[in-house]
Design a protein around this motif. Structure first.
Motif, PDB file in Angstrom:
ATOM      1  N   LYS A 136       7.826  15.557  27.637  1.00  0.00           N
ATOM      2  CA  LYS A 136       8.823  15.592  26.567  1.00  0.00           C
ATOM      3  C   LYS A 136       8.399  14.753  25.365  1.00  0.00           C
ATOM      4  O   LYS A 136       8.608  15.149  24.214  1.00  0.00           O
ATOM      5  N   ASN A 137       7.804  13.595  25.631  1.00  0.00           N
ATOM      6  CA  ASN A 137       7.570  12.625  24.562  1.00  0.00           C
ATOM      7  C   ASN A 137       6.137  12.606  24.026  1.00  0.00           C
ATOM      8  O   ASN A 137       5.806  11.744  23.200  1.00  0.00           O
ATOM      9  N   GLN A 138       5.302  13.550  24.455  1.00  0.00           N
ATOM     10  CA  GLN A 138       3.942  13.584  23.908  1.00  0.00           C
ATOM     11  C   GLN A 138       3.920  13.756  22.395  1.00  0.00           C
ATOM     12  O   GLN A 138       3.076  13.155  21.722  1.00  0.00           O
ATOM     13  N   PRO A 139       4.837  14.563  21.807  1.00  0.00           N
ATOM     14  CA  PRO A 139       4.840  14.661  20.334  1.00  0.00           C
ATOM     15  C   PRO A 139       5.022  13.307  19.648  1.00  0.00           C
ATOM     16  O   PRO A 139       4.485  13.103  18.546  1.00  0.00           O
ATOM     17  N   LEU A 140       5.743  12.383  20.279  1.00  0.00           N
ATOM     18  CA  LEU A 140       5.903  11.048  19.705  1.00  0.00           C
ATOM     19  C   LEU A 140       4.551  10.336  19.609  1.00  0.00           C
ATOM     20  O   LEU A 140       4.249   9.690  18.610  1.00  0.00           O
ATOM     21  N   ALA A 150      -4.414   3.869  17.970  1.00  0.00           N
ATOM     22  CA  ALA A 150      -4.488   5.332  18.040  1.00  0.00           C
ATOM     23  C   ALA A 150      -5.405   5.764  19.179  1.00  0.00           C
ATOM     24  O   ALA A 150      -5.114   6.722  19.901  1.00  0.00           O
ATOM     25  N   VAL A 151      -6.506   5.042  19.356  1.00  0.00           N
ATOM     26  CA  VAL A 151      -7.437   5.352  20.452  1.00  0.00           C
ATOM     27  C   VAL A 151      -6.794   5.039  21.797  1.00  0.00           C
ATOM     28  O   VAL A 151      -6.909   5.813  22.756  1.00  0.00           O
ATOM     29  N   PHE A 152      -6.106   3.895  21.895  1.00  0.00           N
ATOM     30  CA  PHE A 152      -5.414   3.548  23.145  1.00  0.00           C
ATOM     31  C   PHE A 152      -4.430   4.651  23.525  1.00  0.00           C
ATOM     32  O   PHE A 152      -4.317   5.025  24.697  1.00  0.00           O
ATOM     33  N   SER A 153      -3.716   5.158  22.533  1.00  0.00           N
ATOM     34  CA  SER A 153      -2.729   6.212  22.779  1.00  0.00           C
ATOM     35  C   SER A 153      -3.400   7.487  23.273  1.00  0.00           C
ATOM     36  O   SER A 153      -2.930   8.133  24.211  1.00  0.00           O
ATOM     37  N   ALA A 154      -4.526   7.839  22.640  1.00  0.00           N
ATOM     38  CA  ALA A 154      -5.260   9.042  23.053  1.00  0.00           C
ATOM     39  C   ALA A 154      -5.780   8.895  24.479  1.00  0.00           C
ATOM     40  O   ALA A 154      -5.749   9.850  25.270  1.00  0.00           O
ATOM     41  N   LEU A 155      -6.250   7.707  24.823  1.00  0.00           N
ATOM     42  CA  LEU A 155      -6.739   7.472  26.191  1.00  0.00           C
ATOM     43  C   LEU A 155      -5.615   7.634  27.207  1.00  0.00           C
ATOM     44  O   LEU A 155      -5.838   8.158  28.308  1.00  0.00           O
ATOM     45  N   GLU A 156      -4.427   7.207  26.852  1.00  0.00           N
ATOM     46  CA  GLU A 156      -3.289   7.345  27.775  1.00  0.00           C
ATOM     47  C   GLU A 156      -2.901   8.812  27.937  1.00  0.00           C
ATOM     48  O   GLU A 156      -2.605   9.274  29.042  1.00  0.00           O
ATOM     49  N   ILE A 157      -2.926   9.566  26.835  1.00  0.00           N
ATOM     50  CA  ILE A 157      -2.643  11.006  26.923  1.00  0.00           C
ATOM     51  C   ILE A 157      -3.670  11.684  27.820  1.00  0.00           C
ATOM     52  O   ILE A 157      -3.329  12.489  28.702  1.00  0.00           O
ATOM     53  N   ALA A 158      -4.951  11.352  27.608  1.00  0.00           N
ATOM     54  CA  ALA A 158      -6.018  11.956  28.412  1.00  0.00           C
ATOM     55  C   ALA A 158      -5.860  11.612  29.886  1.00  0.00           C
ATOM     56  O   ALA A 158      -6.103  12.455  30.766  1.00  0.00           O
ATOM     57  N   LYS A 159      -5.451  10.390  30.166  1.00  0.00           N
ATOM     58  CA  LYS A 159      -5.235   9.980  31.557  1.00  0.00           C
ATOM     59  C   LYS A 159      -4.164  10.831  32.217  1.00  0.00           C
ATOM     60  O   LYS A 159      -4.332  11.302  33.357  1.00  0.00           O
ATOM     61  N   TYR A 190       6.789   7.480  26.260  1.00  0.00           N
ATOM     62  CA  TYR A 190       5.877   8.517  26.744  1.00  0.00           C
ATOM     63  C   TYR A 190       5.733   8.484  28.253  1.00  0.00           C
ATOM     64  O   TYR A 190       5.808   9.531  28.918  1.00  0.00           O
ATOM     65  N   LEU A 191       5.561   7.312  28.824  1.00  0.00           N
ATOM     66  CA  LEU A 191       5.349   7.203  30.269  1.00  0.00           C
ATOM     67  C   LEU A 191       6.601   7.550  31.060  1.00  0.00           C
ATOM     68  O   LEU A 191       6.509   7.952  32.219  1.00  0.00           O
ATOM     69  N   GLN A 192       7.750   7.411  30.436  1.00  0.00           N
ATOM     70  CA  GLN A 192       8.985   7.803  31.110  1.00  0.00           C
ATOM     71  C   GLN A 192       9.084   9.317  31.248  1.00  0.00           C
ATOM     72  O   GLN A 192       9.612   9.830  32.236  1.00  0.00           O
ATOM     73  N   ASN A 193       8.547  10.023  30.257  1.00  0.00           N
ATOM     74  CA  ASN A 193       8.579  11.490  30.295  1.00  0.00           C
ATOM     75  C   ASN A 193       7.433  12.029  29.428  1.00  0.00           C
ATOM     76  O   ASN A 193       7.631  12.396  28.272  1.00  0.00           O
ATOM     77  N   ARG A 205       2.300  11.936  16.946  1.00  0.00           N
ATOM     78  CA  ARG A 205       2.711  11.492  15.607  1.00  0.00           C
ATOM     79  C   ARG A 205       2.226  10.067  15.346  1.00  0.00           C
ATOM     80  O   ARG A 205       1.746   9.757  14.250  1.00  0.00           O
ATOM     81  N   PHE A 206       2.347   9.212  16.363  1.00  0.00           N
ATOM     82  CA  PHE A 206       1.877   7.828  16.229  1.00  0.00           C
ATOM     83  C   PHE A 206       0.379   7.803  15.945  1.00  0.00           C
ATOM     84  O   PHE A 206      -0.093   7.043  15.092  1.00  0.00           O
ATOM     85  N   ILE A 207      -0.388   8.630  16.648  1.00  0.00           N
ATOM     86  CA  ILE A 207      -1.837   8.688  16.440  1.00  0.00           C
ATOM     87  C   ILE A 207      -2.157   9.116  15.011  1.00  0.00           C
ATOM     88  O   ILE A 207      -3.016   8.528  14.343  1.00  0.00           O
TER      89      ILE A 207
END
Length: 207
Positions: free
Chosen positions: A73-77, A91-100, A67-70, A80-82
């Motif tokens: 492009k990779n937000q759907p990944l 799942a919460v850690f992932s959401a926090l990274e998306i929000a950031k 995700y951090l590489q792109n 799906r993980f969440i």
């Protein structure tokens, strides 16, 4: 005679025990089996849970690296993980990274929705405090000042006081309540290290 009496007594005791066990032995064996199976099941569940957690952690690291590489492009990944790990902190850690990432690209409304979903998906008090602080910052950016203050009022624990009071002061300045903002900044200054106190003084001087 005494020896014979003792032998008879021992024999009687043995027969009594044997009779009791014949009458109660099966239930006891059942209880022993149930306890043994329960212990086995508990140990099996703990080992399974540990392995599942380790696998989830590994998957989380892999998904975040991609995700951090792109991010675009990779937000759907990540999404799906969440979905597949909703009952875990990952799942919460992932959401926090998306929000950031959404905040950094000024997508504040999307970040708001992401954080609101994350807040409802965890009962962990520490994670809830983190999410509320970040969501309050996003609400501040969206000029939803009362919502931001309401969120901050729900953040509990001395560890969060400095960030909570600073943001509260900034929001109150935006609302035009300089007296209340000054009070918030002064409270923040009491909790701040020397390196931060100068920044708070700048805020106070600008009131």
């Amino acid at each position: 005679m005494m020896s014979e009496y003792l032998n008879q007594t021992e024999e009687q005791e043995f027969n009594n025990v044997k009779k009791w066990f014949q009458e109660n032995g099966t239930p006891i064996l059942v209880v022993i089996c149930v306890i043994s199976l329960s212990v086995f099941g508990w140990n099996f569940w703990k080992n399974h849970k540990l392995q599942a957690t380790q696998q989830t952690s590994t998957n989380y690291q892999a998904v975040m690296t991609s995700y951090l590489q792109n991010p675009e492009k990779n937000q759907p990944l990540v999404e799906r993980f969440i979905t597949e790990n909703q009952d875990t902190s990952y799942a919460v850690f992932s959401a926090l990274e998306i929000a950031k990432q959404q905040v950094e690209s000024a997508q504040f409304e999307k970040a708001q929705a992401t954080l609101q979903n994350a807040l409802t998906s965890t009962q962990d008090a520490t994670l809830q405090n983190v999410i509320r602080l970040r969501l309050a910052m996003v609400d501040y950016q969206l000029n939803q000042l009362d919502d931001a203050l309401n969120l901050l009022s729900q953040v509990e624990g001395k560890a969060w006081d400095l960030r909570k009071q600073l943001l509260t002061g900034d929001i109150l300045v935006s609302k035009g309540d300089k007296a209340a903002a000054k009070s918030a900044y002064e409270q923040a200054k009491q909790n701040a290290p020397a390196s931060v106190q100068s920044l708070i003084d700048m805020r106070l001087n600008n009131l």
